[in-house]
Design a protein around this motif. Structure first.
Motif, PDB file in Angstrom:
ATOM      1  N   GLY A  23     -37.762  92.621 104.227  1.00 59.12           N
ATOM      2  CA  GLY A  23     -39.115  92.469 104.735  1.00 59.12           C
ATOM      3  C   GLY A  23     -40.172  92.711 103.678  1.00 59.12           C
ATOM      4  N   GLU A  24     -39.756  93.117 102.486  1.00 57.16           N
ATOM      5  CA  GLU A  24     -40.703  93.275 101.370  1.00 57.16           C
ATOM      6  C   GLU A  24     -40.365  92.253 100.293  1.00 57.16           C
ATOM      7  OE1 GLU A  24     -40.879  97.413 100.237  1.00 57.16           O
ATOM      8  OE2 GLU A  24     -41.891  97.970 102.099  1.00 57.16           O
ATOM      9  N   GLU A  25     -39.502  92.585  99.323  1.00 55.68           N
ATOM     10  CA  GLU A  25     -39.205  91.610  98.259  1.00 55.68           C
ATOM     11  C   GLU A  25     -38.268  90.499  98.720  1.00 55.68           C
ATOM     12  OE1 GLU A  25     -35.832  94.490  98.010  1.00 55.68           O
ATOM     13  OE2 GLU A  25     -37.997  94.696  98.218  1.00 55.68           O
ATOM     14  N   ILE A  26     -37.586  90.710  99.857  1.00 53.92           N
ATOM     15  CA  ILE A  26     -36.641  89.707 100.353  1.00 53.92           C
ATOM     16  C   ILE A  26     -36.613  89.761 101.873  1.00 53.92           C
ATOM     17  CG2 ILE A  26     -34.656  91.294 100.248  1.00 53.92           C
ATOM     18  CD1 ILE A  26     -32.972  88.872  99.287  1.00 53.92           C
ATOM     19  N   SER A  27     -36.450  88.606 102.509  1.00 50.78           N
ATOM     20  CA  SER A  27     -36.344  88.590 103.964  1.00 50.78           C
ATOM     21  C   SER A  27     -34.922  88.967 104.366  1.00 50.78           C
ATOM     22  CB  SER A  27     -36.692  87.207 104.522  1.00 50.78           C
ATOM     23  OG  SER A  27     -35.683  86.266 104.192  1.00 50.78           O
ATOM     24  N   ALA A  28     -34.794  89.515 105.571  1.00 51.48           N
ATOM     25  CA  ALA A  28     -33.472  89.893 106.070  1.00 51.48           C
ATOM     26  C   ALA A  28     -32.557  88.678 106.175  1.00 51.48           C
ATOM     27  CB  ALA A  28     -33.607  90.574 107.429  1.00 51.48           C
ATOM     28  N   ALA A  29     -33.114  87.528 106.582  1.00 48.64           N
ATOM     29  CA  ALA A  29     -32.297  86.324 106.754  1.00 48.64           C
ATOM     30  C   ALA A  29     -31.720  85.854 105.433  1.00 48.64           C
ATOM     31  CB  ALA A  29     -33.138  85.217 107.392  1.00 48.64           C
TER      32      ALA A  29
END
Length: 303
Positions: free
Chosen positions: A266-272
């Motif tokens: 949710g910051e540098e990378i999405s969970a998906a």
């Protein structure tokens, strides 16, 4: 190679030597073939920063190589109470066969190498993360068969990961793009090195432009102090720099994605995106063990 202090100290040939030996050691481990190259050797591991992967992989690696790892926190050493680094280096050199240190200032690593008489390995500083980048290169080569000519794009803070990826990628023959916000550029000496490679290196501020046709996209945590004013500023400055499914659409259809961990979803990378590329990311994490064993074998046993 006498030490592993930073990627800037390595040659292309030394990188390939490390990766080739790492491949061999990984094969031997998976097939139950003993490789006790460091029987009777000891490694002091100095930690002034918390660690999961660095501690466990180095400690396990020394055990698998037949050696003895010794964990040393800043609270355990007089270096944490003001003893000069040069004195610590000279004392530990009389007890140990090598030192791995995970700390803040690059100068502390360099000073250990200058005043000690045993190999020094940089487990992470604010300037660089050579062991992680060697693991990244190993993972890319393992999955893609080659490094030369591949397009590598880093999206994030121009600090230790960016500094080391730029150098390691270029030395390995890759085309490297670094994408970071204004004010978060990589170190000046790294950029001076990179600009010698001409069009093989690009420094950009637009992630969409940076990931276009990339073979490999790499990111790392940039919000390292949640709940602080610095964190709030970084959340603003890095808006638009999250690696999402939409951003990855601009990369090649089979593009790899790597993350050095820990990941802040949710910051540098999405969970998906993280879960979509989890196999690659955890292969990358595993390969820390194998490349570090190769470094240890080369430095402590002359392999």
């Amino acid at each position: 190679m006498k030490h592993l202090l930073k990627m800037l100290d390595l040659s292309t040939e030394e990188i390939i030597e490390i990766l080739d030996l790492a491949d061999q050691l990984k094969y031997e481990l998976k097939h139950g073939i003993p490789h006790l190259h460091l029987k009777g050797k000891s490694l002091g591991m100095i930690f002034q920063k918390a660690s999961t992967r660095t501690r466990v992989s180095f400690e396990t690696g020394m055990y698998q190589l037949g050696g003895h790892p010794l964990f040393l926190s800043a609270d355990d050493l007089q270096i944490g109470r003001g003893e000069p680094v040069q004195d610590t280096a000279r004392v530990l050199s009389r007890y140990l066969d090598g030192i791995m240190i995970r700390t803040f200032e690059q100068k502390e690593v360099e000073d250990l190498a200058e005043y000690g008489s045993i190999p020094i390995i940089n487990g992470l500083t604010d300037f660089c993360h050579p062991c992680q980048i060697l693991a990244d290169l190993m993972t890319i080569r393992e999955r893609r068969g080659s490094l030369a000519g591949r397009k590598l794009c880093f999206v994030g803070d121009g600090s230790s990961m960016a500094n080391s990826l730029i150098v390691g990628g270029l030395l390995a023959g890759m085309c490297v793009t670094c994408v970071c916000p204004e004010g978060y550029r990589p170190a000046a000496d790294v950029l001076m090195f990179a600009h010698r490679y001409g069009e093989k290196f690009h420094l950009l501020t637009d992630p969409v432009e940076g990931v276009k046709d990339a073979d490999v996209v790499v990111t790392a945590a940039w919000n390292t102090a949640p709940g602080t004013p610095e964190s709030e500023r970084r959340l603003r400055d890095f808006a638009g720099f999250q690696v999402t499914s939409r951003l990855m659409e601009g990369a090649k259809p089979d593009a790899m994605l790597l993350h050095c961990l820990p990941a802040h979803r949710g910051e540098e990378i999405s969970a998906a995106v993280f879960e979509e590329h989890a196999d690659e990311i955890f292969d990358e994490a595993e390969n820390r063990l194998h490349v570090q064993k190769a470094v240890l074998a080369i430095l402590l046993a002359g392999k």
